[in-house]
Motif scaffolding. Structure first.
Motif, PDB file in Angstrom:
ATOM      1  N   TYR A 143      16.578 -16.752  16.377  1.00  0.00           N
ATOM      2  CA  TYR A 143      15.877 -16.740  15.092  1.00  0.00           C
ATOM      3  C   TYR A 143      16.152 -17.997  14.277  1.00  0.00           C
ATOM      4  O   TYR A 143      15.338 -18.373  13.424  1.00  0.00           O
ATOM      5  N   CYS A 144      17.268 -18.655  14.529  1.00  0.00           N
ATOM      6  CA  CYS A 144      17.505 -19.965  13.906  1.00  0.00           C
ATOM      7  C   CYS A 144      16.543 -20.995  14.482  1.00  0.00           C
ATOM      8  O   CYS A 144      15.893 -21.746  13.745  1.00  0.00           O
ATOM      9  N   LYS A 145      16.456 -21.033  15.797  1.00  0.00           N
ATOM     10  CA  LYS A 145      15.568 -22.000  16.447  1.00  0.00           C
ATOM     11  C   LYS A 145      14.113 -21.778  16.046  1.00  0.00           C
ATOM     12  O   LYS A 145      13.372 -22.736  15.762  1.00  0.00           O
ATOM     13  N   MET A 146      13.688 -20.513  16.015  1.00  0.00           N
ATOM     14  CA  MET A 146      12.310 -20.222  15.633  1.00  0.00           C
ATOM     15  C   MET A 146      12.059 -20.574  14.165  1.00  0.00           C
ATOM     16  O   MET A 146      10.966 -21.014  13.806  1.00  0.00           O
ATOM     17  N   GLY A 147      13.062 -20.393  13.321  1.00  0.00           N
ATOM     18  CA  GLY A 147      12.923 -20.787  11.927  1.00  0.00           C
ATOM     19  C   GLY A 147      12.724 -22.284  11.781  1.00  0.00           C
ATOM     20  O   GLY A 147      11.881 -22.754  11.002  1.00  0.00           O
ATOM     21  N   VAL A 148      13.496 -23.049  12.536  1.00  0.00           N
ATOM     22  CA  VAL A 148      13.346 -24.512  12.495  1.00  0.00           C
ATOM     23  C   VAL A 148      11.973 -24.919  13.021  1.00  0.00           C
ATOM     24  O   VAL A 148      11.294 -25.786  12.432  1.00  0.00           O
ATOM     25  N   ALA A 149      11.537 -24.306  14.115  1.00  0.00           N
ATOM     26  CA  ALA A 149      10.217 -24.625  14.662  1.00  0.00           C
ATOM     27  C   ALA A 149       9.123 -24.350  13.636  1.00  0.00           C
ATOM     28  O   ALA A 149       8.196 -25.166  13.451  1.00  0.00           O
ATOM     29  N   TRP A 150       9.198 -23.220  12.978  1.00  0.00           N
ATOM     30  CA  TRP A 150       8.235 -22.859  11.934  1.00  0.00           C
ATOM     31  C   TRP A 150       8.298 -23.872  10.790  1.00  0.00           C
ATOM     32  O   TRP A 150       7.266 -24.330  10.285  1.00  0.00           O
ATOM     33  N   GLY A 151       9.508 -24.247  10.408  1.00  0.00           N
ATOM     34  CA  GLY A 151       9.666 -25.211   9.327  1.00  0.00           C
ATOM     35  C   GLY A 151       9.081 -26.563   9.668  1.00  0.00           C
ATOM     36  O   GLY A 151       8.379 -27.183   8.850  1.00  0.00           O
ATOM     37  N   VAL A 152       9.337 -27.052  10.876  1.00  0.00           N
ATOM     38  CA  VAL A 152       8.807 -28.366  11.277  1.00  0.00           C
ATOM     39  C   VAL A 152       7.278 -28.330  11.315  1.00  0.00           C
ATOM     40  O   VAL A 152       6.605 -29.278  10.882  1.00  0.00           O
TER      41      VAL A 152
END
Length: 231
Positions: free
Chosen positions: A170-179
């Motif tokens: 969920y950290c990685k997916m959050g960063v992907a969404w943010g980028v």
């Protein structure tokens, strides 16, 4: 808030539960075991009602027996008017109870007051971005996406995301969404970031995928992004 008022509120939350929605929502947050099935708009309406009264008393009395009540507390923090110091103190007490992406993201999106005190908020968020707990980091990541993608902060935000090392999904997916969101707002700045970054392949490719799926990005840009996926 009296114990009787609190129990009445609990009964009202349960009366809003929809079994069909509960089954649908359970698929989205499969690790949550205390889900009633109350829709977020109904919880938002309830939060707006609470902040017209003794919302501090509610937060002092509130428990985390159900997913919905934890969500409601996050919504109240977003609706209630208070000074930044009080807001960040209350958030510090609340964030440890975030244990799923939905409560995290809905809470973050509602904290609009952060846009008026970004520098103080940035200091508050810094420890969460290097925390060991996955949803602490997710909270920091999504807060940056929701409230810091502005000219003054965009480069700092991209640099923070680039330096995150947490391995949680969920950290990685959050960063992907943010980028991907950053690309929609600052395409050239974010494109330059995509050409030179330290994101792992999973996060990078998920970010590209989210950009390609976005209705805010042109077809020509999407074609350019497809060619940038890592193999």
């Amino acid at each position: 808030m009296t114990p009787q008022d609190y129990e009445a509120l609990q009964a009202r939350i349960r009366s809003l539960a929809d079994p069909a929605y509960q089954a649908f929502q359970q698929k989205l947050v499969p690790d949550v075991t205390n889900l009633l099935g109350v829709r977020v708009p109904a919880l938002r309406q309830l939060a707006r009602e609470l902040v017209r009264g003794d919302w501090r008393g509610y937060l002092e009395a509130a428990r985390h027996d159900t997913y919905e009540e934890t969500m409601l507390q996050g919504l109240v923090l977003g609706c209630a008017r208070m000074e930044p110091d009080e807001l960040f103190a209350r958030l510090a007490a609340f964030v440890p109870h975030i244990d799923n992406w939905a409560v995290c993201d809905v809470t973050c999106g509602g904290l609009r007051a952060v846009g008026k005190c970004r520098e103080q908020a940035a200091g508050f968020l810094t420890p969460y971005l290097s925390a060991p707990r996955e949803f602490d980091v997710r909270f920091g990541v999504v807060m940056l996406m929701d409230h810091f993608l502005v000219e003054e902060y965009i480069d700092r935000v991209l640099a923070v995301w680039d330096g995150l090392a947490h391995e949680g999904y969920y950290c990685k997916m959050g960063v992907a969404w943010g980028v991907a969101t950053a690309y929609a707002k600052f395409p050239e700045r974010t494109h330059a970031f995509l050409l030179e970054n330290h994101l792992d392949d999973f996060t990078y490719n998920k970010a590209i995928q989210k950009m390609i799926e976005s209705c805010r990005i042109s077809s020509d840009e999407k074609a350019r992004l497809r060619a940038m996926k890592r193999r």
